[in-house]
Design a protein around this motif. Structure first.
Motif, PDB file in Angstrom:
ATOM      1  N   LEU A 296       0.826  -1.204   0.000  1.00 19.50           N
ATOM      2  CA  LEU A 296       0.000   0.000   0.000  1.00 19.50           C
ATOM      3  C   LEU A 296       0.862   1.256   0.000  1.00 19.50           C
ATOM      4  O   LEU A 296       0.638   2.173  -0.794  1.00 19.50           O
ATOM      5  N   SER A 297       1.841   1.321   0.882  1.00 18.87           N
ATOM      6  CA  SER A 297       2.688   2.514   0.944  1.00 18.87           C
ATOM      7  C   SER A 297       3.451   2.698  -0.361  1.00 18.87           C
ATOM      8  O   SER A 297       3.625   3.820  -0.848  1.00 18.87           O
ATOM      9  N   HIS A 298       3.893   1.581  -0.960  1.00 20.11           N
ATOM     10  CA  HIS A 298       4.581   1.659  -2.251  1.00 20.11           C
ATOM     11  C   HIS A 298       3.678   2.260  -3.327  1.00 20.11           C
ATOM     12  O   HIS A 298       4.104   3.111  -4.115  1.00 20.11           O
ATOM     13  N   SER A 299       2.423   1.810  -3.367  1.00 17.67           N
ATOM     14  CA  SER A 299       1.496   2.300  -4.385  1.00 17.67           C
ATOM     15  C   SER A 299       1.233   3.787  -4.239  1.00 17.67           C
ATOM     16  O   SER A 299       1.163   4.524  -5.230  1.00 17.67           O
ATOM     17  N   VAL A 300       1.087   4.251  -3.004  1.00 18.48           N
ATOM     18  CA  VAL A 300       0.858   5.684  -2.774  1.00 18.48           C
ATOM     19  C   VAL A 300       2.084   6.479  -3.206  1.00 18.48           C
ATOM     20  O   VAL A 300       1.985   7.486  -3.916  1.00 18.48           O
ATOM     21  N   LYS A 301       3.274   6.021  -2.802  1.00 17.25           N
ATOM     22  CA  LYS A 301       4.496   6.745  -3.148  1.00 17.25           C
ATOM     23  C   LYS A 301       4.767   6.711  -4.651  1.00 17.25           C
ATOM     24  O   LYS A 301       5.224   7.703  -5.229  1.00 17.25           O
ATOM     25  N   ALA A 302       4.475   5.588  -5.293  1.00 22.07           N
ATOM     26  CA  ALA A 302       4.730   5.457  -6.733  1.00 22.07           C
ATOM     27  C   ALA A 302       3.867   6.403  -7.559  1.00 22.07           C
ATOM     28  O   ALA A 302       4.233   6.777  -8.675  1.00 22.07           O
ATOM     29  N   SER A 303       2.715   6.793  -7.012  1.00 22.91           N
ATOM     30  CA  SER A 303       1.816   7.700  -7.744  1.00 22.91           C
ATOM     31  C   SER A 303       2.373   9.116  -7.808  1.00 22.91           C
ATOM     32  O   SER A 303       2.009   9.894  -8.691  1.00 22.91           O
ATOM     33  N   GLY A 304       3.219   9.474  -6.843  1.00 25.82           N
ATOM     34  CA  GLY A 304       3.716  10.840  -6.768  1.00 25.82           C
ATOM     35  C   GLY A 304       2.742  11.796  -6.115  1.00 25.82           C
ATOM     36  O   GLY A 304       2.984  13.007  -6.057  1.00 25.82           O
ATOM     37  N   ALA A 305       1.643  11.266  -5.603  1.00 23.66           N
ATOM     38  CA  ALA A 305       0.619  12.108  -4.981  1.00 23.66           C
ATOM     39  C   ALA A 305       1.069  12.594  -3.608  1.00 23.66           C
ATOM     40  O   ALA A 305       1.686  11.853  -2.850  1.00 23.66           O
ATOM     41  N   LYS A 306       0.735  13.831  -3.302  1.00 21.04           N
ATOM     42  CA  LYS A 306       0.973  14.391  -1.977  1.00 21.04           C
ATOM     43  C   LYS A 306      -0.320  14.459  -1.183  1.00 21.04           C
ATOM     44  O   LYS A 306      -0.326  14.878  -0.032  1.00 21.04           O
ATOM     45  N   THR A 307      -1.411  14.046  -1.838  1.00 15.70           N
ATOM     46  CA  THR A 307      -2.720  14.029  -1.180  1.00 15.70           C
ATOM     47  C   THR A 307      -3.371  12.671  -1.419  1.00 15.70           C
ATOM     48  O   THR A 307      -3.432  12.195  -2.549  1.00 15.70           O
ATOM     49  N   LEU A 308      -3.853  12.060  -0.351  1.00 21.09           N
ATOM     50  CA  LEU A 308      -4.570  10.786  -0.430  1.00 21.09           C
ATOM     51  C   LEU A 308      -5.942  10.981   0.180  1.00 21.09           C
ATOM     52  O   LEU A 308      -6.067  11.440   1.318  1.00 21.09           O
ATOM     53  N   ILE A 309      -6.968  10.637  -0.579  1.00 19.93           N
ATOM     54  CA  ILE A 309      -8.348  10.746  -0.094  1.00 19.93           C
ATOM     55  C   ILE A 309      -8.913   9.341   0.030  1.00 19.93           C
ATOM     56  O   ILE A 309      -8.963   8.600  -0.955  1.00 19.93           O
ATOM     57  N   ILE A 310      -9.316   8.973   1.233  1.00 20.14           N
ATOM     58  CA  ILE A 310      -9.881   7.648   1.447  1.00 20.14           C
ATOM     59  C   ILE A 310     -11.375   7.775   1.708  1.00 20.14           C
ATOM     60  O   ILE A 310     -11.854   8.787   2.215  1.00 20.14           O
ATOM     61  N   GLY A 311     -12.120   6.732   1.355  1.00 22.66           N
ATOM     62  CA  GLY A 311     -13.572   6.792   1.451  1.00 22.66           C
ATOM     63  C   GLY A 311     -14.125   6.039   2.633  1.00 22.66           C
ATOM     64  O   GLY A 311     -13.406   5.654   3.555  1.00 22.66           O
ATOM     65  N   GLU A 312     -15.432   5.828   2.584  1.00 28.16           N
ATOM     66  CA  GLU A 312     -16.117   5.079   3.630  1.00 28.16           C
ATOM     67  C   GLU A 312     -15.821   3.592   3.469  1.00 28.16           C
ATOM     68  O   GLU A 312     -15.455   3.128   2.403  1.00 28.16           O
ATOM     69  N   GLY A 313     -15.990   2.842   4.536  1.00 24.88           N
ATOM     70  CA  GLY A 313     -15.797   1.401   4.453  1.00 24.88           C
ATOM     71  C   GLY A 313     -14.831   0.895   5.497  1.00 24.88           C
ATOM     72  O   GLY A 313     -13.904   1.592   5.914  1.00 24.88           O
ATOM     73  N   ASP A 314     -15.057  -0.340   5.893  1.00 29.33           N
ATOM     74  CA  ASP A 314     -14.256  -0.955   6.951  1.00 29.33           C
ATOM     75  C   ASP A 314     -12.797  -1.113   6.526  1.00 29.33           C
ATOM     76  O   ASP A 314     -12.496  -1.503   5.399  1.00 29.33           O
ATOM     77  N   GLY A 315     -11.924  -0.820   7.435  1.00 30.44           N
ATOM     78  CA  GLY A 315     -10.519  -1.138   7.251  1.00 30.44           C
ATOM     79  C   GLY A 315      -9.664  -0.114   6.546  1.00 30.44           C
ATOM     80  O   GLY A 315      -8.433  -0.191   6.619  1.00 30.44           O
ATOM     81  N   LEU A 316     -10.256   0.860   5.864  1.00 27.82           N
ATOM     82  CA  LEU A 316      -9.447   1.793   5.082  1.00 27.82           C
ATOM     83  C   LEU A 316      -8.637   2.727   5.976  1.00 27.82           C
ATOM     84  O   LEU A 316      -7.444   2.952   5.747  1.00 27.82           O
TER      85      LEU A 316
END
Length: 625
Positions: free
Chosen positions: A140-160
């Protein structure tokens, strides 16, 4: 006069026979070409007007504001409503300081929020990375970093929230926003995106904000394991999204159609194809949070669904459900998808009364796609010499031992013959086909390319897939090659799983591969392990419990090895690469394999010794792996 008519008919018959002799299958070529032109016309028409998906959506929001665009949990959300929420989402992103052209990562289950977030971010010209919500820990951390994004928006739902909390130390420069959670419901360090949105205007966002967006500007990043390593963000430009959104032109989808979408929106099948075609036709999409075999047909009947999307496992789950007299009662005209195995194709089509199945072949980063539009059982497309002029590809012999295309004495690839299985490759021709590659390391993109294939200087995209071409030029999917196999509709990277397994303190090395199980689609994960303590010849109960907990905590369900094999020494090739070919052939057959084998018990989620009784039950389909 009669003689002239008879003579004319006779001449027509002669010409027909000559044409069949000179060009066998010409009528199929003509039919396929005619339908592919419909797709091309949709793309050209939009581009000639300077329109991408978001522009087309806005046009329909103006023309049919009250029409249902998304149906979710029986709630009908109109084009106008979604458009206003998208305007707020786009403005909210700019309000928090995200500049046009930046990358925004979103990690959401199927919900209306993922729809208006995507549309809103397109309105302001962002690049959107869709993160697989099944990922955990380093993946998960790799995928976020690989995107180059400085902003992550997570939605509703268990476990996120918990999943992202676990990786915060690994993404210190990423700001996390939460959609659907406010106040005490979210961690203090997370910011409510809904709160920012609520303060924003719902008015139309002027197109000038996204004036920097061009046809080959990246629109989305869809993660694919490709053939090696951790998930990689495949670059999907606006023109590719538009092309995917015109793919249903092959069967004449209209604004009156209703698509049922239970597949995850982080996949290209749901996002680019299902959602994209809904937008370009001004149609309606029934969005479900996740696939449910028990509610599938009920939902389709309730909402008058006319088009369903599937992956192979979806169809198998549906066929396995208890039969009902209502199964064939619906308004479905087309089933569109990939991975429908021949062994259940006819049963699925006939029992559920599906008029037409459109099986296709494609990949997020692949320059072309194929589709079977003539109900040919088992085929995923057709690729004749004539059709290859417009949809160029080739099929070459593949060396399974070397895991590379077979080369002749001159160093060139060797085309397969009729009914042979070969590697599908696509020529990269300027102005006709292109490979955008992956964001980040250039080496990852380079690994997907083949050079000097048929002549010096040519360049081809390597799909990593083995397919069979029959005498009528119909194409059938056979298998994946390299370090990836497919299970439960998901690509599994053997390298990634191997690295995770070797994090366990008693495992020295792990060789991961996919094995066939009768009656299932794809290949189930299996790992041959070499233990640190060479005096041990098997796993102890404590080791089984520790390994089970590790794979459950770190890997998504589809990537967890279903079988474990303990080897005294891992087998290697002459070039010191892990040997997989013989292991794949032997599989988990306890009647021939003398090494200890364990299976992941579906009830206890722990590894247990595999004996002849359980092996027989698995082979008979009585153990739901």
């Amino acid at each position: 006069m009669l003689a002239l008519v008879v003579g004319g008919l006779g001449m027509t018959g002669v010409l027909y026979l000559l044409l069949n002799l000179w060009w066998p299958g010409w009528y199929l070529d003509w039919y396929y070409r005619r339908n592919n032109i419909k797709v091309a016309n949709g793309i050209v028409n939009a581009l000639s007007k300077g329109k991408f998906l978001i522009d087309i959506f806005e046009d329909f929001a103006k023309a049919t504001p009250k029409k249902p665009f998304i149906i979710y949990n029986d709630e009908k959300l109109s084009y106008e409503y979604i458009d206003k929420k998208a305007n707020q989402a786009g403005r909210a992103a700019m309000e928090i300081g995200i500049k046009p052209g930046s990358v925004v990562a979103i990690m959401m289950y199927n919900e209306p929020g993922i729809v208006w977030s995507y549309l809103g971010f397109m309105k302001v010209g962002y690049q959107i990375a869709f993160i697989n919500f099944n990922l955990r820990a380093h993946s998960l951390s790799h995928s976020v970093k690989a995107s180059g994004a400085k902003t992550l928006i997570i939605g509703e739902g268990d476990g996120l929230i918990e999943a992202v909390m676990d990786i915060l130390p690994e993404i210190p420069d990423v700001t996390v926003y939460v959609r659907g959670k406010t106040g005490e419901e979210k961690p203090p360090s997370f910011i409510s995106f809904d709160l920012v949105m609520s303060r924003m205007s719902t008015d139309h966002i002027d197109k000038s904000v996204r004036k920097h967006v061009l046809p080959f500007t990246p629109n989305v990043y869809i993660y694919t394991s490709g053939t090696t390593g951790l998930p990689k963000p495949a670059i999907v430009p606006h023109v590719r999204c538009l092309a995917a959104g015109c793919s249903f032109n092959v069967f004449g989808m209209t604004a009156d159609d209703i698509i049922y979408e239970p597949l995850p929106m982080y996949h290209s099948a749901a996002l680019l194809v299902g959602f994209g075609n809904t937008v370009t036709k001004g149609a309606t999409m029934v969005l479900r949070d996740k696939f449910s075999a028990t509610h599938f047909w009920e939902d389709c009947r309730k909402h008058d669904v006319t088009i369903i999307q599937y992956i192979g496992e979806v169809c198998r789950y549906l066929v396995a459900q208890p039969k009902s007299k209502l199964d064939g009662i619906h308004k479905i005209k087309y089933a569109f998808g990939n991975g429908l195995r021949q062994d259940i194709w006819a049963e699925f089509k006939n029992w559920f009364n599906i008029p037409k199945i459109i099986e296709f072949y494609g990949a997020t980063e692949c320059p072309i796609g194929l589709s079977n539009i003539t109900n040919k059982l088992g085929a995923c497309g057709r690729s004749s010499p004539y059709l290859r002029q417009f949809t160029p590809c080739a099929f070459v012999k593949f060396d399974l031992e070397a895991q590379a295309p077979l080369r002749n004495r001159n160093g060139f690839c060797v085309p397969i013959g009729p009914d042979e299985v070969g590697l599908m490759i696509v020529p990269l021709i300027e102005g006709k086909t292109s490979f955008q590659g992956y964001r980040g390391k250039k080496a990852d993109s380079e690994k997907k390319l083949l050079y000097d294939v048929f002549q010096k200087g040519d360049k081809y995209f390597n799909t990593g897939d083995l397919l069979r071409v029959d005498k009528e030029y119909y194409v059938y999917f056979s298998d994946r090659v390299g370090d990836t196999f497919r299970w439960k509709g998901e690509n599994v990277s053997t390298t990634e799983v191997s690295n995770i397994l070797t994090d366990v303190d008693f495992i020295h090395d792990a060789n991961v591969y996919g094995v066939l199980i009768p009656g299932t689609d794809g290949r189930a994960g299996m790992a041959a392990l070499h233990l640190n303590d060479q005096s041990l010849t098997t796993l102890t109960p404590a080791m089984c419990a520790s390994l089970s907990k590790h794979v459950t905590d770190v890997l998504p369900a589809y990537a967890r090895p279903k079988f474990i094999r303990i080897q005294k020494e891992l087998t290697m090739t002459s070039t010191f690469k892990q040997q997989k070919t013989s292991l794949v052939k032997e599989g988990f057959d306890v009647t021939t394999v003398t090494d200890p084998i364990f299976y992941l018990n579906p009830g206890t989620h722990t590894y247990l010794p595999l004996d002849h009784v359980v092996y027989t039950q698995i082979m008979a389909g009585k153990v739901p792996l």
